[in-house]
Write a protein that holds these residues in place. Structure first.
Motif, PDB file in Angstrom:
ATOM      1  N   GLU A 121     -11.028  20.393  43.583  1.00 59.80           N
ATOM      2  CA  GLU A 121     -10.497  19.042  43.445  1.00 59.80           C
ATOM      3  C   GLU A 121      -9.934  18.832  42.050  1.00 59.80           C
ATOM      4  O   GLU A 121     -10.343  19.486  41.080  1.00 59.80           O
ATOM      5  CB  GLU A 121     -11.585  18.002  43.712  1.00 59.80           C
ATOM      6  N   ILE A 140      -6.893  12.366  49.654  1.00 60.00           N
ATOM      7  CA  ILE A 140      -6.296  11.773  48.457  1.00 60.00           C
ATOM      8  C   ILE A 140      -6.807  10.343  48.359  1.00 60.00           C
ATOM      9  O   ILE A 140      -6.639   9.553  49.291  1.00 60.00           O
ATOM     10  CB  ILE A 140      -4.753  11.774  48.520  1.00 60.00           C
ATOM     11  N   ASN A 156      -7.967   8.675  40.554  1.00 60.24           N
ATOM     12  CA  ASN A 156      -7.212   9.491  41.497  1.00 60.24           C
ATOM     13  C   ASN A 156      -7.995  10.770  41.772  1.00 60.24           C
ATOM     14  O   ASN A 156      -8.451  11.440  40.850  1.00 60.24           O
ATOM     15  CB  ASN A 156      -5.832   9.840  40.940  1.00 60.24           C
ATOM     16  N   VAL A 196      -7.782  14.270  44.333  1.00 58.16           N
ATOM     17  CA  VAL A 196      -7.138  15.109  45.346  1.00 58.16           C
ATOM     18  C   VAL A 196      -8.078  16.277  45.597  1.00 58.16           C
ATOM     19  O   VAL A 196      -8.447  16.999  44.661  1.00 58.16           O
ATOM     20  CB  VAL A 196      -5.762  15.619  44.881  1.00 58.16           C
TER      21      VAL A 196
END
Length: 764
Positions: free
Chosen positions: A547, A602, A565, A567
Motif C-alpha cells: 500500500e 482507493i 489517501n 491505495v
C-alpha cells in the motif's frame, strides 16, 4: 570593506557625549509593547547604547542587540513558527507520518521511567521546549559567535536576567551562549522546562528581578536610562483567573525606580493576558507600546540631547551583520548519548551540505524531538578551529506508558481500552506494545513490536498478533433500544508482518504478509430465535499486500483540514468451511472450498479550510475485488467490502452498503461555532452516495447466490455536532441511511471518544 564601514560608523557615533541605556521588563505576551517603544525611539532618532531585559524583554532586547531590524523582529513574533513555539506544537508538515503508530482511543496515560525503577515521570512543563530551543538557536548562534560569546561585543552591548532557583537569587548573564541565556531568562515556570547552566537550574528572571534597572546603572553606567515596563503591581489573585494566580506565584513585586536621570514608560497593557500570543493581542500590545513611546519622546529629549540618524543605525547594523553572516555551520554532532545510540541517530540523519542550511535541517530536528525515545534536545553551536559545529545534546528516555480510554455511546458500541507501550533505544529503536478493547460490541487483544532501523531512508519492521471480535445488533428503533440477541458475530485472529518505508514526510509505502482465521456465526436466513443455534463459517487465509498511504489530517475522525489517501492491492488465498447449526434442516456436510483473489482499494479524503469558521471536505472510496461468493448469503456479506463513512455505520451492520465492487463519494461541510460560543463546537453536515457495481442478492440458503450490477444507488445524509474537550470529542449524531425492506433508515447516537479498531488481516 567592513573596516571602511566601521570607520564611518565610528565617525558618526564618536561625536556623542551621552550614553543611553534601555531596560525591558518581563510580561509575557504583552512584550510586543517593547517593540512599539523601540520603534518610537528609532523614528525620533533617540540613540540606544546599551540594552537589557528580563523574560520577553530579554528576547526582544537580545534580537535588537544582535543586529535584527525592528521589522525583522516584528516578522519573527508574528510568524506561524513563533506561534507554534509558544504552544510547543510541532509543525505537522515536518513530522514524518511513517513514525506514527496506529491510532488508539486513549484519553489518559501515564509514563514510567524504566531507567529509574519505574519512577513515574511527571512533566514539569506544559509546553515542549523543543521548538523554542531550536528557533532561539537559529536566531542567536551567529551573533553570539560573532561576538565571541561576549555580550558587550554585540551590535549593542546587552545583558539578560534569569532566576537561579538553586541558590535562590537573580543571575545576570553578560557572556556565554546567547540563546541559552535568553532561553533561561524567558523560562516561565510550569510553561517551559528549566535550563541548566553551570549545574544551576534557571527559570524566568521575573521570579527575582523583573525590571533590572539597578543592574543597568551598576554595570553600564548610562547617562540616561529609559525603562519600559509592561507589568504593574501584582494583581490580587482571583479564583478562575489563571493569569493573576500564575503571576503571584511566579513573579516578584517589581521595582519601578529608574533613578534621577531615568524615564519610565508604562504602556497600558496590564489589562492584557500574559499568555495570549494571538496575532490580534500582540498587534494591540505593539500599538499601545508605540503610542506610549511617542508620548514620552518630549520627556526623553529633556535629558537626551544627542541624536542618531537612521543611516547611522543602519551602518552600525550592517557592520555587525557582516561579521554575523560569516558564521556558517559546517557539521553536526550528536552528543550526550552512548555510542550505540549516537550511531543510531547519526545513521538516521539526512545528508547535509557544507555549509548547512539550518532552517532546512529543522525537519530532522523536529522529528528527532518528537521521537518516542527522545526526552530532551539542547541544540548549541560551537567553534572548532575554523569550523562551526551544531551540537545536538540529546537526552533519551526508556519508558513504560500505560493508556486508558475507550468509546462511550448511546448505541451498543461501548468499549473500554487499555494499552501498554515499552520503548527503548539501542542500535535500533524498539517498541513493544499490547492493548485490549473490552466491550459488548467490539473486543480485541493485540500484542506486537516494532523496530525502526538505523537507516537514512526511514525503514521499519512491525509484527502483530490481533484477536478481534464484533457483535452486530439489530436496532429496534432510532434511539437507545436494540435487540438483546446477537444478530451477527464475526471473530478474526491474525498474525501480520509489515515492512514500512518513508516515501515522503507525510506518506509511506508498506509491504505486508499475514495469516488469519475468521469465524463468522449467524442465524440461518437471518432469522433470530431464542432457541436456535447459529451457523458457522470459518476462513483460513494468507494475505500479501502493498500500500501507499498519505496522511496529514488534523483529526482522526473529525478533521477540518488536510488529506488522507490510501491505495492498496492485496492477494488473498484461503479455505472456507461451513458448519450448519445442528438444529438446522440442512444437516449435510459441506466440503472445504478454496478461494483466491486479487482486490484493490482507493480511499481518499481532502479537507479545505475556507476561513476560520468554515471547511469543506470531499470523500471518495473505490473497492474492487475478484472474490467469489462464499457458501451462503450471510457469510458472503460478512466477507465483502463495506462503506462506513459515518460513526453509526462503524457500529452497526448495513447489508445495503456491502459489496465486492463499489464506488462511493460524498462531501462534508464543517461550520465552526467557536467564534460564537467560545468553545470548540462545530456542526458537520455531510451527504454520500454509494453505488454497488455488483449487488449480492439475498436468496434462501439452498439456492445459489446471484449478483446484479448497477441496480441501485444508495444515499446517506448525516448531521453531527462535535464538541472538542481536552480528553476527547463529544459527538451528537443523526443519520439517514437509505435501506431496503422495512428497516428504519434513521439512526441517532450520543458518543464520547473515537471509535477505532485493531488491524484486520484482509482490509476492506
Amino acid at each position: 570593506m567592513a573596516l571602511i564601514l566601521l570607520l564611518f560608523a565610528f565617525n558618526g557615533f564618536c561625536q556623542r557625549t551621552q550614553k543611553v541605556g534601555v531596560v525591558l521588563s518581563g510580561g509575557g505576551a504583552r512584550g510586543l509593547a517593547h517593540l512599539g517603544v523601540l520603534k518610537a525611539m528609532e523614528e525620533n532618532n533617540i540613540p540606544i547604547d546599551y540594552i537589557c531585559g528580563t523574560s520577553i524583554g530579554a528576547i526582544i532586547g537580545g534580537l535588537y542587540a544582535s543586529g535584527y531590524t525592528l521589522d525583522e523582529i516584528e516578522a519573527i513574533f508574528f510568524s506561524e513558527e513563533f506561534r507554534s513555539a509558544t504552544l510547543g506544537k510541532m509543525e505537522d508538515d515536518y513530522l514524518y507520518f511513517y513514525k506514527q503508530e496506529q491510532k488508539t482511543p486513549e484519553v489518559l496515560w501515564a509514563t514510567f521511567d524504566t531507567k529509574e525503577k519505574l519512577k513515574w515521570r511527571v512533566p514539569i512543563s506544559i509546553v515542549s521546549p523543543a521548538l523554542i530551543d531550536y528557533y532561539l538557536m537559529t536566531f542567536f548562534y551567529a551573533p553570539s559567535l560573532a561576538a565571541n560569546n561576549d555580550f558587550d561585543s554585540l551590535m549593542i552591548p546587552f545583558f539578560c536576567v534569569a532566576s537561579d532557583i538553586t541558590n535562590h537569587k537573580a543571575k545576570t548573564f553578560h557572556s556565554g551562549s546567547l540563546e541559552r541565556c535568553i532561553r533561561a531568562s524567558m523560562t516561565f515556570p510550569l510553561v517551559f522546562s528549566p535550563v541548566i547552566i553551570d549545574s544551576m537550574m534557571m527559570y524566568d528572571g521575573g521570579l527575582y528581578n523583573n525590571f533590572p534597572t539597578k543592574d543597568m546603572i551598576q554595570y553600564f553606567k548610562p547617562d540616561v536610562l529609559v525603562g519600559v515596563t509592561i507589568t504593574d503591581k501584582l494583581p490580587i489573585p482571583k479564583e478562575g483567573d489563571l493569569s493573576s494566580v500564575i503571576q503571584n506565584i511566579c513573579m516578584a513585586e517589581p521595582d519601578f525606580d529608574v533613578g534621577d536621570n531615568g524615564i519610565l514608560i508604562s504602556p497600558e497593557v496590564t489589562d492584557m493576558s500574559i499568555l495570549n500570543f494571538t496575532a490580534k493581542a500582540m498587534q494591540d500590545a505593539l500599538s499601545r507600546g508605540y503610542e506610549a513611546g511617542l508620548k514620552q519622546i518630549d520627556e526623553i529629549r529633556k535629558r537626551v540631547f544627542d541624536s542618531v540618524s537612521e543611516e547611522d543605525i543602519a551602518l552600525k547594523r550592517q557592520t555587525f551583520n557582516a561579521k554575523r553572516n560569516k558564521i556558517k555551520i559546517n557539521d553536526i554532532s550528536i552528543v550526550g548519548v552512548g555510542q550505540k545510540q549516537e550511531a543510531y541517530f547519526s545513521k538516521t540523519m539526512p545528508k547535509h551540505n557544507n555549509p548547512i542550511d539550518i532552517m532546512a535541517f529543522r525537519a530532522f530536528y523536529f522529528n528527532l524531538a518528537a521521537d518516542r525515545n527522545t526526552k530532551e534536545i539542547n541544540p548549541a553551536v560551537s567553534q572548532s578551529d575554523n569550523s562551526y559545529i551544531l551540537n545536538l545534546n540529546i537526552k533519551t528516555k526508556q519508558s513504560l506508558t500505560a493508556k486508558v480510554g475507550g468509546y462511550l455511546s448511546s448505541n451498543p458500541s461501548n468499549y473500554l481500552f487499555l494499552g501498554l507501550d515499552n520503548n527503548f533505544l539501542r542500535r535500533s529503536a524498539l517498541l513493544l506494545k499490547t492493548n485490549a478493547f473490552i466491550g459488548r460490541y467490539y473486543s480485541s487483544f493485540m500484542v506486537g513490536g516494532r523496530v525502526d532501523l538505523p537507516v537514512r531512508s526511514g525503514l521499519y519492521v512491525e509484527a502483530e498478533l490481533n484477536l478481534n471480535k464484533w457483535n452486530y445488533y439489530r436496532l429496534k428503533d432510532v434511539f437507545f433500544q436494540y435487540s438483546s440477541m446477537d444478530y451477527l458475530q464475526q471473530g478474526e485472529s491474525n498474525v501480520q508482518l509489515q515492512i514500512g518505508h518513508r516515501a515522503s514526510s507525510k506518506s509511506k509505502i508498506v509491504a505486508s504478509i499475514g495469516y488469519g482465521k475468521s469465524t463468522d456465526s449467524y442465524y440461518a436466513d437471518g432469522i433470530v430465535t431464542s432457541t436456535g443455534t447459529k451457523d458457522y463459517t470459518t476462513f483460513h487465509n494468507l494475505d500479501i499486500g502493498v500500500e501507499h498511504h498519505y496522511y496529514n489530517l488534523d483529526d482522526i475522525q473529525f478533521p477540518t483540514k488536510g488529506m488522507f489517501n490510501k491505495v492498496k492491492i492485496q492477494y488473498i488465498y484461503g479455505d472456507e468451511n461451513f458448519f450448519p447449526s445442528p438444529l438446522s434442516q440442512d444437516s449435510k456436510s459441506y466440503p472445504t472450498v478454496g478461494h483466491q483473489w486479487l482486490q484493490f482499494l482507493i480511499k481518499h479524503k481532502t479537507y479545505f479550510k475556507i476561513n476560520k469558521s468554515y471547511s469543506v471536505g470531499m470523500i471518495a472510496d473505490i473497492f474492487y475485488s475478484f472474490q467469489q461468493s462464499f457458501i451462503n448469503y450471510q457469510s458472503t456479506l460478512l466477507n465483502t467490502g463495506s462503506f462506513t463513512p459515518t460513526p453509526n455505520m462503524l457500529s452497526a451492520f448495513y447489508p445495503e452498503y456491502r459489496a465486492n465492487q463499489y464506488v462511493a463519494a460524498g462531501s462534508e461541510n464543517i461550520i465552526s461555532l467557536e467564534y460564537m460560543l467560545k468553545i470548540g463546537v462545530s456542526l458537520r453536515l455531510s451527504a454520500y452516495a454509494f453505488l454497488p457495481l455488483s449487488h449480492i442478492n439475498e436468496l434462501p440458503s439452498d439456492q445459489v447466490l446471484t449478483t446484479t450490477a448497477f441496480d441501485k444507488l444508495y444515499l446517506i445524509a448525516n448531521a453531527t455536532i462535535v464538541i472538542k474537550t481536552p480528553v476527547g470529542p463529544i459527538s451528537i449524531v443523526g443519520s439517514y441511511h437509505q435501506r431496503d425492506g422495512e428497516a428504519s433508515p434513521f439512526s441517532a447516537s450520543i458518543n464520547f471518544g473515537y471509535i477505532l479498531f485493531n488491524r484486520k488481516n484482509i482490509e476492506r
